[in-house]
Motif scaffolding. Structure first.
Motif, PDB file in Angstrom:
ATOM      1  N   ASN A 169      10.077   7.046  -1.385  1.00 26.71           N
ATOM      2  CA  ASN A 169       9.186   8.042  -0.776  1.00 26.71           C
ATOM      3  C   ASN A 169       8.387   7.496   0.422  1.00 26.71           C
ATOM      4  OD1 ASN A 169       7.344   6.389  -1.936  1.00 26.71           O
ATOM      5  ND2 ASN A 169       6.794   7.785  -3.608  1.00 26.71           N
ATOM      6  N   HIS A 170       8.684   6.270   0.836  1.00 25.85           N
ATOM      7  CA  HIS A 170       8.066   5.668   2.025  1.00 25.85           C
ATOM      8  C   HIS A 170       6.568   5.355   1.851  1.00 25.85           C
ATOM      9  CE1 HIS A 170       9.092   4.282   6.007  1.00 25.85           C
ATOM     10  NE2 HIS A 170       8.098   4.933   6.587  1.00 25.85           N
ATOM     11  N   GLN A 171       6.059   5.491   0.618  1.00 31.07           N
ATOM     12  CA  GLN A 171       4.656   5.118   0.380  1.00 31.07           C
ATOM     13  C   GLN A 171       4.528   3.594   0.452  1.00 31.07           C
ATOM     14  OE1 GLN A 171       1.853   6.916  -0.193  1.00 31.07           O
ATOM     15  NE2 GLN A 171       3.003   8.815   0.101  1.00 31.07           N
ATOM     16  N   PRO A 172       3.348   3.072   0.885  1.00 30.51           N
ATOM     17  CA  PRO A 172       3.180   1.614   0.900  1.00 30.51           C
ATOM     18  C   PRO A 172       3.365   1.027  -0.501  1.00 30.51           C
ATOM     19  CG  PRO A 172       1.394   2.682   2.094  1.00 30.51           C
ATOM     20  CD  PRO A 172       2.181   3.783   1.438  1.00 30.51           C
ATOM     21  N   CYS A 173       3.981  -0.153  -0.571  1.00 29.05           N
ATOM     22  CA  CYS A 173       4.170  -0.821  -1.870  1.00 29.05           C
ATOM     23  C   CYS A 173       2.814  -1.250  -2.424  1.00 29.05           C
ATOM     24  CB  CYS A 173       5.056  -2.054  -1.674  1.00 29.05           C
ATOM     25  SG  CYS A 173       6.743  -1.616  -1.250  1.00 29.05           S
ATOM     26  N   PRO A 174       2.726  -1.440  -3.734  1.00 34.35           N
ATOM     27  CA  PRO A 174       1.454  -1.857  -4.331  1.00 34.35           C
ATOM     28  C   PRO A 174       0.921  -3.133  -3.667  1.00 34.35           C
ATOM     29  CG  PRO A 174       3.063  -1.332  -6.035  1.00 34.35           C
ATOM     30  CD  PRO A 174       3.785  -1.254  -4.732  1.00 34.35           C
ATOM     31  N   GLY A 175      -0.373  -3.117  -3.345  1.00 37.18           N
ATOM     32  CA  GLY A 175      -1.005  -4.299  -2.745  1.00 37.18           C
ATOM     33  C   GLY A 175      -0.860  -4.376  -1.232  1.00 37.18           C
ATOM     34  N   VAL A 176      -0.133  -3.410  -0.633  1.00 38.56           N
ATOM     35  CA  VAL A 176       0.066  -3.442   0.825  1.00 38.56           C
ATOM     36  C   VAL A 176      -0.706  -2.285   1.462  1.00 38.56           C
ATOM     37  CG1 VAL A 176       1.767  -3.440   2.705  1.00 38.56           C
ATOM     38  CG2 VAL A 176       2.406  -4.345   0.458  1.00 38.56           C
TER      39      VAL A 176
END
Ligand SMILES: CCCCCCCCCCCCCCCCCCC/C=C/C(=O)SCCNC(=O)CCNC(=O)[C@H](O)C(C)(C)COP(=O)(O)OP(=O)(O)OC[C@H]1O[C@@H](n2cnc3c(N)ncnc32)[C@H](O)[C@@H]1OP(=O)(O)O
Ligand code: FAD
Length: 572
Positions: A128-135
């Motif tokens: 879904n193109h959401q930022p990865c966790p922690g980014v």
């Protein structure tokens, strides 16, 4: 590639994927890693950014603050941005487009820092193109040009990546955390050397575009009277217009030829490096850094000369020249700021000079430093002879390198630390390095035109252009050539009059010389530089498309101007 980027108006979100992310995998990944990522990148199944620069550090790569700390218990690296200034800042495509990035970070393993290394980090979900966790990601906002590219920022909060995501072609970290040294610590920078080489070609392309626009337009534009009562001449008939444009045209050719040399040199030296021979690395770095700095700086200035040579219409975006200038300005700063790059070349030259003083015979692009005699014999030189011109440039460069190096030695003998002596001589060093690169470009131009075999007349035109380029350089930097008497005042006068003759000689071929760049209207994107010369009709059509012309009376009239005028009238 350069033409494609130009067509896209200085780049889009995917530009850096092609010019930096994918080449970094090609150059720094192991064969196994290439199997995993290279095809994905080449087929654009992933989109990458090259994330090196941070808010607080761009030039000084060793000063980067992002850390990659190896955790042997999980066999992972922990990528972290410990401070605000460690936020990755500027990478093209990082803001909104990329879902992966090669991240340059300080490598820590077994409690020790081993300096900057490259790591592959996924930054957005492939679903879904959401930022990865922690980014944390974003765009850095509008820039001077190249706004189709989402130059971005990224912060990493203890993001874990597998050990195999360190690009390990040269340096390695074993599963237990043991660090295995690369053959040279500078191999982590190999992708920058490659990109700097491509910038030389981009500079040539940008200057070729600007001269195509300005030369074609100068044949369409007629202004003033040369002789009373006669029709207005094409502005290209004015010698001053030729003096503005033809040196830029000649420089565009010189830079194309220099970029060919650079590409060939890069291929041959990296080929040797693949076989374990690192001996060419220093020269490759010095040449690519110096050429990148010199060609992009001359190009940016040259584009602005072309803009002014197009008068008022040059200032309009219809000319295409402001966009080219903005692009060239980016090339001056990106991939190693120009002053800093020229100082890297100077560092190499000072070393070579010391080796030559110690009796070593220099080879390659610096061979002339040992061959040139310090005490010149003055005499009436034949300033129309290419060999004489090349020798003059080499003498100038050798003298300036010697002068800067001796000055530095003198400062150190007076008790200054080497670093302080370097800083207090750095203006001299920059000028010496520029003279070296200039001399290389002249020599390479002269050698290239001699190899033209197709047609005698083509060789003759290119030889005139090369003479024009060299003579212009000598007259522009006359002081450097006169300083130790290598050239005399009479030689400089002769150079000036040969230069005037060359302007007249190049004039009949000027349009053919720009047409030979073969830049399609779709690439030039310039009303003034149209191949068919129908400038005025299209200028009018272009203006009609201005957003302000969508309605006869603009909404701002009703909102601001009408009430303002009304109240002013009421006061009368
Ligand atoms: C491409 C565009 C196409 C355009 C089309 C044309 C039409 C025009 C239309 C307009 C289009 C506009 C589009 C604009 C697009 C712009 C794209 C931008 C892409 C940009 C990407 C980036 O910027 S990526 C980040 C780049 N960053 C840098 O370059 C950082 C610079 N800094 C450094 O490289 C280093 O920090 C350093 C060299 C300055 C210093 O390094 P370090 O501190 O480690 O070294 P020392 O000074 O101590 O030296 C030690 C020793 O190492 C040698 N050395 C240094 N670097 C190298 C190297 N790379 N290779 C080999 N050796 C190296 C150095 O010389 C020393 O040697 P000694 O023997 O000890 O002397
Ligand atoms: C259009 C554009 C695209 C970019 N794309 C990317 C990208 O995709 N990925 C990425 O990682 N980065 C990217 N960058 C960042 C770029 O690489 C850096 O901006 C560049 O390397 C210059 O570094 P800096 O900004 O730290 O300049 P600074 O080093 O802060 O320069 C400021 C001034 O300090 C001077 N200076 C600094 N150090 C010295 C020194 N040792 N000696 C003498 N003078 C010095 C410079 O000459 C300059 O005058 C991009 C930048 C631009 C403008």
């Amino acid at each position: 590639m350069a033409a494609a980027l130009q067509t896209l108006g200085g780049g889009i979100g995917i530009t850096l994927h092609w010019i930096a992310f994918t080449p970094t995998i090609e150059q720094q990944a192991t064969e196994e890693q290439k199997k995993k990522w290279l095809k994905l990148a080449q087929d654009v199944a992933i989109v990458g950014a090259y994330a090196q620069t941070e808010m607080g550090h761009g030039t000084f790569v060793r000063g980067l603050e992002t850390t990659a700390t190896y955790d042997p218990s999980t066999q992972e690296f922990v990528i972290n941005s410990p401070t605000l200034t460690s936020t990755k800042w500027w990478p093209g495509g990082l803001g909104k487009t990329a879902n992966h990035a090669t991240v340059m970070a300080q490598l820590y393993t077994r409690g020790k820092c081993y300096g900057p290394h490259n790591f592959m980090v996924q930054i957005r979900s492939l679903e879904n193109h959401q930022p990865c966790p922690g980014v944390t990601l974003g765009d850095i906002g509008p820039k001077m040009e190249s706004n189709g590219n989402d130059n971005g920022f990224a912060r990493f909060d203890h993001v874990r990546i597998p050990r195999e995501n360190m690009l390990m072609k040269f340096a390695r970290v074993e599963a237990d955390g043991t660090y295995v040294q690369p053959p040279s610590s500078k191999l982590a920078y190999s992708n920058m050397v490659y990109l700097r080489g491509t910038f030389v070609m981009s500079a040539a392309q940008a200057l070729a575009s600007a001269t195509t626009i300005a030369v074609r337009y100068s044949c369409v534009r007629r202004q003033s009277e040369m002789k009373p009562g006669e029709p207005e001449p094409q502005i290209l008939e004015y010698q001053t217009q030729q003096y503005k444009l033809f040196p830029q045209l000649a420089a565009a050719y010189a830079f194309w030829f220099a970029s060919w040399f650079m590409t060939q040199q890069h291929g041959s030296i990296t080929g040797s490096m693949e076989k374990g021979d690192m001996s060419g690395l220093a020269e490759l770095h010095a040449l690519s850094a110096g050429l990148k700095s010199y060609t992009t700086a001359v190009t940016a200035r040259g584009i602005d000369v072309c803009r002014m040579a197009c008068g008022g219409h040059g200032y309009s975006h219809a000319s295409g020249l402001p966009a080219l200038f903005g692009g060239a300005a980016a090339l001056c700063t990106a991939e190693g700021e120009n002053t800093v790059m020229m100082l890297q070349t100077a560092r190499y030259l000072v070393k070579c000079f010391a080796q030559s003083q110690a009796g070593k015979r220099l080879t390659g692009t610096v061979a002339y430093l040992s061959a040139v005699q310090p005490s010149p014999v003055a005499g009436n030189r034949n300033m129309s002879d290419l060999g004489t011109l090349v020798a003059a440039f080499q003498h100038r460069a050798a003298r300036m390198v010697r002068h800067a190096a001796m000055q530095m030695q003198g400062e150190m003998q007076k008790g200054k630390a080497r670093e302080d002596a370097w800083n207090s001589c750095s203006v001299l060093l920059i000028k010496a390095a520029e003279a070296h690169v200039h001399s290389f470009v002249v020599r390479n131009f002269a050698e290239t035109v001699q190899t033209v075999e197709v047609d005698e007349s083509v060789r003759a035109v290119l030889t005139s252009l090369c003479q024009l380029y060299s003579l212009y350089g000598i007259t522009e930097h006359a002081g450097d050539f006169l300083k130790d008497g290598y050239l005399t005042g009479r030689d400089i006068d002769a150079a000036s009059s040969h230069l005037s003759a060359m302007l007249a000689r190049v004039r009949p071929d000027a349009v053919a010389l720009v047409d030979a760049f073969d830049l399609h209207d779709k690439i030039l994107r310039s009303v003034l530089g149209r191949y068919d010369g129908r400038v005025y009709e299209h200028l009018y059509e272009w203006a009609k498309k201005s957003p302000l012309n969508k309605s006869e009376v603009h909404e701002s009239y009703y909102k601001y101007l009408q009430p303002f005028l009304k109240s002013n009238r009421a006061k009368l």
